[in-house]
Scaffold this active site. Structure first.
Site, PDB file in Angstrom:
ATOM      1  N   LYS A   4       0.873  -1.334  -0.030  1.00  0.00           N
ATOM      2  CA  LYS A   4      -0.028  -0.121   0.078  1.00  0.00           C
ATOM      3  C   LYS A   4       1.037   1.395   0.028  1.00  0.00           C
ATOM      4  O   LYS A   4       0.582   1.983  -0.751  1.00  0.00           O
ATOM      5  CB  LYS A   4      -0.982  -0.054   1.145  1.00  0.00           C
ATOM      6  N   ASN A   5       1.842   1.265   0.876  1.00  0.00           N
ATOM      7  CA  ASN A   5       2.500   2.467   0.918  1.00  0.00           C
ATOM      8  C   ASN A   5       3.396   2.851   0.094  1.00  0.00           C
ATOM      9  O   ASN A   5       4.411   4.019  -0.044  1.00  0.00           O
ATOM     10  CB  ASN A   5       3.110   2.523   2.509  1.00  0.00           C
TER      11      ASN A   5
ATOM     12  N   CYS B 148      -5.217  13.024  12.779  1.00  0.00           N
ATOM     13  CA  CYS B 148      -5.802  11.792  12.567  1.00  0.00           C
ATOM     14  C   CYS B 148      -5.666  11.121  13.916  1.00  0.00           C
ATOM     15  O   CYS B 148      -5.157  11.772  15.017  1.00  0.00           O
ATOM     16  CB  CYS B 148      -5.428  11.051  11.641  1.00  0.00           C
TER      17      CYS B 148
ATOM     18  N   ARG C 218       0.356  14.921  13.108  1.00  0.00           N
ATOM     19  CA  ARG C 218       0.904  14.778  11.958  1.00  0.00           C
ATOM     20  C   ARG C 218       0.881  15.976  10.857  1.00  0.00           C
ATOM     21  O   ARG C 218       0.184  16.075   9.877  1.00  0.00           O
ATOM     22  CB  ARG C 218      -0.031  13.697  11.307  1.00  0.00           C
TER      23      ARG C 218
ATOM     24  N   ARG D  55      -8.875  -0.406   4.688  1.00  0.00           N
ATOM     25  CA  ARG D  55      -7.960   0.440   4.025  1.00  0.00           C
ATOM     26  C   ARG D  55      -6.629   0.061   3.584  1.00  0.00           C
ATOM     27  O   ARG D  55      -5.842   0.461   2.623  1.00  0.00           O
ATOM     28  CB  ARG D  55      -7.812   1.580   4.868  1.00  0.00           C
TER      29      ARG D  55
HETATM   30  N1  EPU Z   1       6.235  14.938  10.813  1.00  0.00           N
HETATM   31  C1  EPU Z   1       6.343  16.392  10.877  1.00  0.00           C
HETATM   32  N2  EPU Z   1       6.327  17.137   9.830  1.00  0.00           N
HETATM   33  C2  EPU Z   1       6.002  16.925   8.648  1.00  0.00           C
HETATM   34  C3  EPU Z   1       5.812  15.560   8.471  1.00  0.00           C
HETATM   35  C4  EPU Z   1       5.931  14.523   9.577  1.00  0.00           C
HETATM   36  O1  EPU Z   1       6.452  16.726  12.027  1.00  0.00           O
HETATM   37  O2  EPU Z   1       6.295  17.600   7.877  1.00  0.00           O
HETATM   38  C5  EPU Z   1       6.221  13.857  11.882  1.00  0.00           C
HETATM   39  C6  EPU Z   1       4.830  13.202  12.057  1.00  0.00           C
HETATM   40  O3  EPU Z   1       3.933  14.051  12.733  1.00  0.00           O
HETATM   41  C7  EPU Z   1       5.289  12.005  12.881  1.00  0.00           C
HETATM   42  C8  EPU Z   1       6.828  11.953  12.217  1.00  0.00           C
HETATM   43  O4  EPU Z   1       6.929  13.030  11.668  1.00  0.00           O
HETATM   44  O5  EPU Z   1       5.387  12.106  14.166  1.00  0.00           O
HETATM   45  C9  EPU Z   1       6.814  10.488  10.858  1.00  0.00           C
HETATM   46  O6  EPU Z   1       5.723  10.852   9.983  1.00  0.00           O
HETATM   47  P1  EPU Z   1       5.934  10.646   8.527  1.00  0.00           P
HETATM   48  O7  EPU Z   1       5.826  11.933   7.654  1.00  0.00           O
HETATM   49  O8  EPU Z   1       7.164   9.715   8.313  1.00  0.00           O
HETATM   50  O9  EPU Z   1       4.663   9.876   8.497  1.00  0.00           O
HETATM   51  P2  EPU Z   1       3.867   9.657   7.003  1.00  0.00           P
HETATM   52  O10 EPU Z   1       4.650   9.954   5.669  1.00  0.00           O
HETATM   53  O11 EPU Z   1       2.506  10.616   7.079  1.00  0.00           O
HETATM   54  C10 EPU Z   1       3.839   7.267   6.458  1.00  0.00           C
HETATM   55  C11 EPU Z   1       2.972   5.851   6.309  1.00  0.00           C
HETATM   56  C12 EPU Z   1       2.457   5.663   7.537  1.00  0.00           C
HETATM   57  C13 EPU Z   1       3.733   5.373   8.510  1.00  0.00           C
HETATM   58  C14 EPU Z   1       4.570   6.383   8.537  1.00  0.00           C
HETATM   59  C15 EPU Z   1       5.874   5.879   9.441  1.00  0.00           C
HETATM   60  C16 EPU Z   1       2.263   6.170   4.051  1.00  0.00           C
HETATM   61  C17 EPU Z   1       1.151   6.596   2.946  1.00  0.00           C
HETATM   62  N3  EPU Z   1       1.993   6.518   5.231  1.00  0.00           N
HETATM   63  O12 EPU Z   1       2.932   8.230   7.191  1.00  0.00           O
HETATM   64  O13 EPU Z   1       1.779   4.521   7.399  1.00  0.00           O
HETATM   65  O14 EPU Z   1       3.023   5.205   9.886  1.00  0.00           O
HETATM   66  O15 EPU Z   1       5.118   6.931   7.363  1.00  0.00           O
HETATM   67  O16 EPU Z   1       6.262   5.006   8.887  1.00  0.00           O
HETATM   68  O17 EPU Z   1       3.332   5.847   3.707  1.00  0.00           O
HETATM   69  C18 EPU Z   1      -0.010   3.032   7.843  1.00  0.00           C
HETATM   70  O18 EPU Z   1       0.099   2.496   6.731  1.00  0.00           O
HETATM   71  O19 EPU Z   1      -0.720   2.528   8.825  1.00  0.00           O
HETATM   72  C19 EPU Z   1       0.578   4.091   8.273  1.00  0.00           C
HETATM   73  C20 EPU Z   1       0.070   5.035   9.224  1.00  0.00           C
END
Ligand code: EPU
Length: 421
Positions: free
Chosen positions: A22-23, A116, A121, A398
């Site tokens: 998915k990711n 969320c 996030r 999802r």
């Molecule tokens: N963060 C910030 N600022 C930003 C971006 C992120 O503070 O601009 C913080 C977030 O709030 C969090 C941390 O950094 O505390 C890491 O977040 P990240 O951005 O890496 O997460 P994401 O890209 O939103 C993806 C996966 C998630 C997975 C996380 C961590 C996708 C579509 N989603 O989310 O997947 O948990 O990386 O590995 O790739 C899931 O599949 O169930 C899922 C939640």
């Protein structure tokens, strides 16, 4: 809303085929916006998040033919550069169209995803990177409006404060069509980031270093459509591995490589699970009781936050106490109170959960408000005594393709009950 009903107690046996990731699929489908023409993606999982992404791409003028596991996208020039709240609120990964749209059109308007269930996030790192590349960022009426006065982003050196996964993916996409070189420092190293880089390079981009914490992108003038098979889902695989272990089963997870699951594999082995590499996958051999093992989530190659809830269920079967620390998201212990209702003994102190092993869990009606937490409750139901009803399974839909059929194929007593919850 559907429920999943499980009568626990059967050790899982057999082979489960792991679906496409998915990711990885989500950023790759969004990256198709970068090149006009017909793209073909194979091994795409049949998931609600894929449907939502395709609805968003359709809105942006892409013609989508979705016949899982194949998704064909016909990208053509479009005047629509907006990801509306209606779609972004269903799936925060919708923000992944931001980088491709700004790169292609010099403009995008994307609803701010907001928080969320698992945390606040923010996307400040995505926006900081685009600003450094020459975009003006305006936050108005709940939307991010990014516009590039010259029409084309320029390369920049971007040091991320946090190795954000989708932030790295957005900026990597944005940089492919920028003028000059972009260097992303403290980039996310997840295998899905590497997979996106592979696809971008197949499209004609020049991305190096993906999989390390410094990614360099030399901008090019244009990209071509691509034909690509999505990599297997390491988190889905990890979920079946933990389920096999938790039920004292013997399961071959077909199609996945342990190379993407090293941190999980190390903890499973330390707990006493036997893992064997086979030609086409990983065999998991479980037992009745495990050693208590402490786990701290971290960005890749650390222990994935997306496996924290499932691993916690396994630790309910351990002798003694294990401490699980969540460092990525501030509110990712929602499964704990549900597991405790099933007879688990877990205490939460801030970002730490102390799991005291118990002899058994009891079936109950449970529900969770995110994908991985819901999966952990299914695993708990698989070894609990009696019947467990996991409510609100739309979270599971999802991210887990045909979950009840896959577990039933491994001998579990599990079924989907339509229309409750
Ligand atoms: N963060 C910030 N600022 C930003 C971006 C992120 O503070 O601009 C913080 C977030 O709030 C969090 C941390 O950094 O505390 C890491 O977040 P990240 O951005 O890496 O997460 P994401 O890209 O939103 C993806 C996966 C998630 C997975 C996380 C961590 C996708 C579509 N989603 O989310 O997947 O948990 O990386 O590995 O790739 C899931 O599949 O169930 C899922 C939640």
């Amino acid at each position: 809303m559907d429920n999943i009903r499980i009568v626990g107690g059967k050790p899982l046996q057999g082979t489960v085929k792991i679906s496409g990731a998915k990711n990885a699929a989500l950023p790759i489908l969004c990256a198709a916006l970068l090149a006009d023409g017909e793209h073909v993606f194979r091994n795409v999982p049949a998931l609600r998040d894929i449907e939502t992404t395709c609805a968003l791409l359709e809105h942006l003028g892409v013609r989508c033919e979705v016949t899982p596991p194949i998704v064909k996208l016909h990208t053509r020039p479009s005047d629509v550069r907006e990801a509306p709240y209606e779609l972004v609120k269903q799936m925060r990964a919708s923000v992944l169209v931001l980088g491709p749209l700004v790169a292609k059109y010099g403009e995008a308007r994307v609803s701010l995803p907001g928080g969320c269930a698992i945390g606040a996030r923010p996307i400040d790192q995505h926006l900081k990177g685009l600003e450094l590349m020459g975009a003006n960022i305006l936050l108005e009426h709940g939307y991010v409006h990014a516009s590039v006065p010259s029409g084309r982003l320029r390369g920049a050196e971007i040091v991320l404060d946090i190795p954000t996964v989708t932030g790295t993916e957005n900026l990597m996409c944005a940089a492919t069509l920028a003028r000059g070189r972009t260097t992303l420092v403290n980039a996310a190293r997840e295998p899905e980031v590497e997979e996106l880089a592979r696809v971008l390079n197949k499209m004609g981009a020049n991305v190096t270093g993906a999989g390390t914490d410094v990614i360099v992108v030399e901008g090019v003038e244009g990209l071509q459509p691509v034909d690509h098979a999505i990599m297997p889902d390491r988190i889905e695989a990890g979920t079946y591995m933990v389920a096999a272990a938790a039920t004292a089963g013997n399961v071959l997870c077909d199609g996945v490589s342990l190379d993407h699951l090293e941190a999980l594999a190390a903890k499973l082995r330390k707990a006493g699970v036997i893992l064997e590499r086979e030609a086409n996958g990983v065999r998991v051999i479980g037992r009745e009781r495990y050693q208590a093992v402490d786990v701290t989530t971290a960005p890749h190659p650390g222990f994935p936050t997306d496996m924290q809830a499932q691993f916690m269920v396994l630790m309910c079967r351990a002798s003694g106490r294990s401490v699980i620390t969540e460092t990525i998201f501030e509110n990712r212990f929602m499964h704990v109170s549900e597991l405790n209702r099933m007879g688990a003994r877990i205490d939460v102190h801030g970002r730490m959960a102390a799991v005291n092993g118990v002899d058994s869990l009891q079936g109950a009606e449970v529900m969770a408000t995110d994908l991985r937490a819901s999966a952990s409750l299914v695993i708990a139901g698989l070894f609990a005594e009696g019947t467990t009803d996991v409510l609100r399974v739309y979270h599971i839909d999802r991210g887990y393709e045909h979950i009840e059929a896959k577990f039933a194929g491994l001998g579990a007593n599990i079924q989907r009950v339509r229309g409750h919850g």
